[in-house]
Design a protein around this motif. Structure first.
Motif, PDB file in Angstrom:
ATOM      1  N   VAL A   1       0.410  -3.729   4.381  1.00 21.68           N
ATOM      2  CA  VAL A   1       0.272  -2.293   4.595  1.00 21.68           C
ATOM      3  C   VAL A   1       1.664  -1.733   4.893  1.00 21.68           C
ATOM      4  O   VAL A   1       2.409  -2.284   5.711  1.00 21.68           O
TER       5      VAL A   1
ATOM      6  N   GLY B   1      -4.970   1.801  -0.348  1.00 21.25           N
ATOM      7  CA  GLY B   1      -5.952   1.055   0.447  1.00 21.25           C
ATOM      8  C   GLY B   1      -6.809   2.010   1.273  1.00 21.25           C
ATOM      9  O   GLY B   1      -6.357   3.104   1.642  1.00 21.25           O
ATOM     10  N   ASP B   2      -8.016   1.549   1.604  1.00 25.87           N
ATOM     11  CA  ASP B   2      -8.806   2.374   2.520  1.00 25.87           C
ATOM     12  C   ASP B   2      -8.323   2.180   3.964  1.00 25.87           C
ATOM     13  O   ASP B   2      -8.841   2.816   4.893  1.00 25.87           O
ATOM     14  N   SER B   3      -7.276   1.356   4.139  1.00 28.04           N
ATOM     15  CA  SER B   3      -6.543   1.328   5.409  1.00 28.04           C
ATOM     16  C   SER B   3      -5.990   2.727   5.707  1.00 28.04           C
ATOM     17  O   SER B   3      -5.571   3.008   6.841  1.00 28.04           O
TER      18      SER B   3
ATOM     19  N   ASP C   1      -8.741   1.474  -3.651  1.00 27.89           N
ATOM     20  CA  ASP C   1      -9.883   0.869  -2.958  1.00 27.89           C
ATOM     21  C   ASP C   1     -11.145   1.692  -3.157  1.00 27.89           C
ATOM     22  O   ASP C   1     -11.104   2.931  -3.117  1.00 27.89           O
TER      23      ASP C   1
ATOM     24  N   ILE D   1      -3.172 -11.786   2.310  1.00 24.77           N
ATOM     25  CA  ILE D   1      -2.736 -11.028   3.498  1.00 24.77           C
ATOM     26  C   ILE D   1      -3.329 -11.775   4.684  1.00 24.77           C
ATOM     27  O   ILE D   1      -4.548 -11.894   4.818  1.00 24.77           O
TER      28      ILE D   1
ATOM     29  N   TYR E   1       0.102   5.837   0.137  1.00 30.06           N
ATOM     30  CA  TYR E   1      -0.954   6.847   0.293  1.00 30.06           C
ATOM     31  C   TYR E   1      -0.504   8.230  -0.158  1.00 30.06           C
ATOM     32  O   TYR E   1      -1.285   9.169  -0.122  1.00 30.06           O
TER      33      TYR E   1
ATOM     34  N   VAL F   1      -7.940 -10.360  -3.678  1.00 30.34           N
ATOM     35  CA  VAL F   1      -7.240 -10.397  -2.391  1.00 30.34           C
ATOM     36  C   VAL F   1      -7.945 -11.405  -1.489  1.00 30.34           C
ATOM     37  O   VAL F   1      -9.173 -11.405  -1.386  1.00 30.34           O
TER      38      VAL F   1
ATOM     39  N   LEU G   1      -1.224  -0.361  -3.986  1.00 34.28           N
ATOM     40  CA  LEU G   1      -2.639  -0.244  -3.626  1.00 34.28           C
ATOM     41  C   LEU G   1      -2.833   0.994  -2.754  1.00 34.28           C
ATOM     42  O   LEU G   1      -2.165   1.131  -1.720  1.00 34.28           O
TER      43      LEU G   1
ATOM     44  N   LYS H   1     -10.449  -1.775  -6.353  1.00 32.31           N
ATOM     45  CA  LYS H   1     -10.651  -2.990  -5.543  1.00 32.31           C
ATOM     46  C   LYS H   1     -11.899  -2.772  -4.692  1.00 32.31           C
ATOM     47  O   LYS H   1     -12.094  -1.683  -4.146  1.00 32.31           O
TER      48      LYS H   1
ATOM     49  N   VAL I   1       0.307  -9.044  -0.132  1.00 27.55           N
ATOM     50  CA  VAL I   1       0.196  -7.602   0.081  1.00 27.55           C
ATOM     51  C   VAL I   1       0.372  -7.310   1.563  1.00 27.55           C
ATOM     52  O   VAL I   1      -0.042  -8.109   2.411  1.00 27.55           O
TER      53      VAL I   1
ATOM     54  N   GLU J   1      -8.029 -12.299   2.357  1.00 30.26           N
ATOM     55  CA  GLU J   1      -7.555 -11.757   3.639  1.00 30.26           C
ATOM     56  C   GLU J   1      -8.073 -12.588   4.808  1.00 30.26           C
ATOM     57  O   GLU J   1      -9.256 -12.973   4.856  1.00 30.26           O
TER      58      GLU J   1
ATOM     59  N   HIS K   1     -11.952  -8.817  -3.253  1.00 24.94           N
ATOM     60  CA  HIS K   1     -11.376  -8.895  -1.890  1.00 24.94           C
ATOM     61  C   HIS K   1     -12.350  -9.713  -1.052  1.00 24.94           C
ATOM     62  O   HIS K   1     -13.453  -9.240  -0.756  1.00 24.94           O
TER      63      HIS K   1
ATOM     64  N   THR L   1       0.841  -1.195   0.000  1.00 28.06           N
ATOM     65  CA  THR L   1       0.000   0.000   0.000  1.00 28.06           C
ATOM     66  C   THR L   1       0.877   1.246   0.000  1.00 28.06           C
ATOM     67  O   THR L   1       2.027   1.229   0.457  1.00 28.06           O
TER      68      THR L   1
HETATM   69  O1  KIV Z   1      -7.039  -1.240   2.671  1.00 28.66           O
HETATM   70  C1  KIV Z   1      -6.060  -1.980   2.509  1.00 28.66           C
HETATM   71  O2  KIV Z   1      -4.905  -1.617   2.752  1.00 28.66           O
HETATM   72  C2  KIV Z   1      -6.307  -3.321   2.002  1.00 28.66           C
HETATM   73  C3  KIV Z   1      -5.192  -4.318   2.060  1.00 28.66           C
HETATM   74  C4  KIV Z   1      -4.860  -4.655   3.447  1.00 28.66           C
HETATM   75  C5  KIV Z   1      -5.483  -5.504   1.244  1.00 28.66           C
HETATM   76  O3  KIV Z   1      -7.379  -3.596   1.567  1.00 28.66           O
END
Ligand code: KIV
Length: 264
Positions: free
Chosen positions: A215, A44-46, A84, A203, A25, A180, A42, A113, A213, A182, A137, A23
């Protein structure tokens, strides 16, 4: 190095080459990871937890994702870029899903995703029909945290295993180019990987997926509010970052910085 495309990612499974996804950002880290040669970045919405300080991913908005996807797109040159779809950007119907997926592509993503299995089959089909590549996912899907009663490993009973295998099949049938997996037992992820033609990216799903993958803050050792078992910290950067900032603070307080060499 040549630009990575969706065709390259799809081919890697047949060629038995592991897909490396991480990931990012912002533009700075996207450039750093791109230079290393990761296959997929990615957004990610993380983002919610590791950047915005939210308790989970549910508060992440399309505006957040567009802003950060644009930043990452400007930093990376070669890696394939997936963004995401945040909570409520695709659950409200195929029209919203297509529009929001398209906005992420306009911001610089090359694919989107989204979380879910059989329940999002029609949504994935609708997005793919507009020539927008989709990564699925399944398994532990963080946007379903309240249904799952926390971030729990999924697929422990026979019935759950059947359901997750069916979810992964649904995602493939709907036209996703990868999925993915998870938070599931390693043997279930291996069985899904064997059953599918599209690459699986794991993951917390063991070593027998077609790729992995993590983070970025987890693998770099920057995030330590919780440490899931599946995370390997390939670096311990929190300490060095704090040491540098401590040294800076000490020198400012002692009047040592800035010195003559830093002054005009
Ligand atoms: O939001 C994210 O970082 C994810 C990954 C952990 C796969 O979806």
């Amino acid at each position: 190095m040549k630009k990575t495309t969706v065709l390259d990612i799809a081919r890697m499974k047949a060629e038995k080459r592991k897909v490396v996804m991480i990931t990012a950002y912002d533009a700075l880290f996207a450039k750093i990871f791109d230079e290393v040669g990761v296959d997929v970045i990615l957004v990610g919405d993380s983002l919610g937890q590791v950047v915005l300080g939210l308790p989970n991913t549910l508060g992440v908005t399309m505006e957040d994702m567009l802003r950060h996807t644009g930043a990452v797109a400007r930093g990376r040159r070669r890696a394939y870029l997936v963004a995401d779809m945040p909570f409520l950007s695709f659950q409200t119907g195929p029209g919203d899903a297509i529009r929001n997926a398209g906005r992420l592509l306009q911001a610089g993503a090359e694919a989107v995703k989204l979380e879910g299995g059989r329940n999002v089959e029609a949504t994935i089909r609708a997005i793919v029909s507009c020539d927008i590549p989709v990564m699925g996912h399944v398994g532990l899907t963080p946007q379903s945290v309240h249904r799952m009663g926390g971030y729990r490993v999924q697929g422990k009973t026979d019935a759950q295993r059947e359901r997750l295998l069916d979810d992964a099949r649904a995602v493939q049938e709907a036209g996703a180019f990868a999925v993915v997996l998870e938070g599931m037992p390693a043997d279930l992820a291996a069985a899904i990987t064997e059953a599918l033609e599209i690459p699986t990216i794991g993951i917390g799903a063991g070593p027998r997926c077609d790729g992995q993958v993590l983070v970025m803050q987890d693998l770099l050792g920057l995030f330590d509010e919780f440490r899931p078992k599946f995370v390997k910290r390939f670096g311990e950067l929190k300490g060095p970052v704090q040491d540098a900032v401590r040294a800076y603070a000490d020198e400012v307080r002692e009047g040592k910085f800035p010195g003559r060499e830093h002054s005009f």
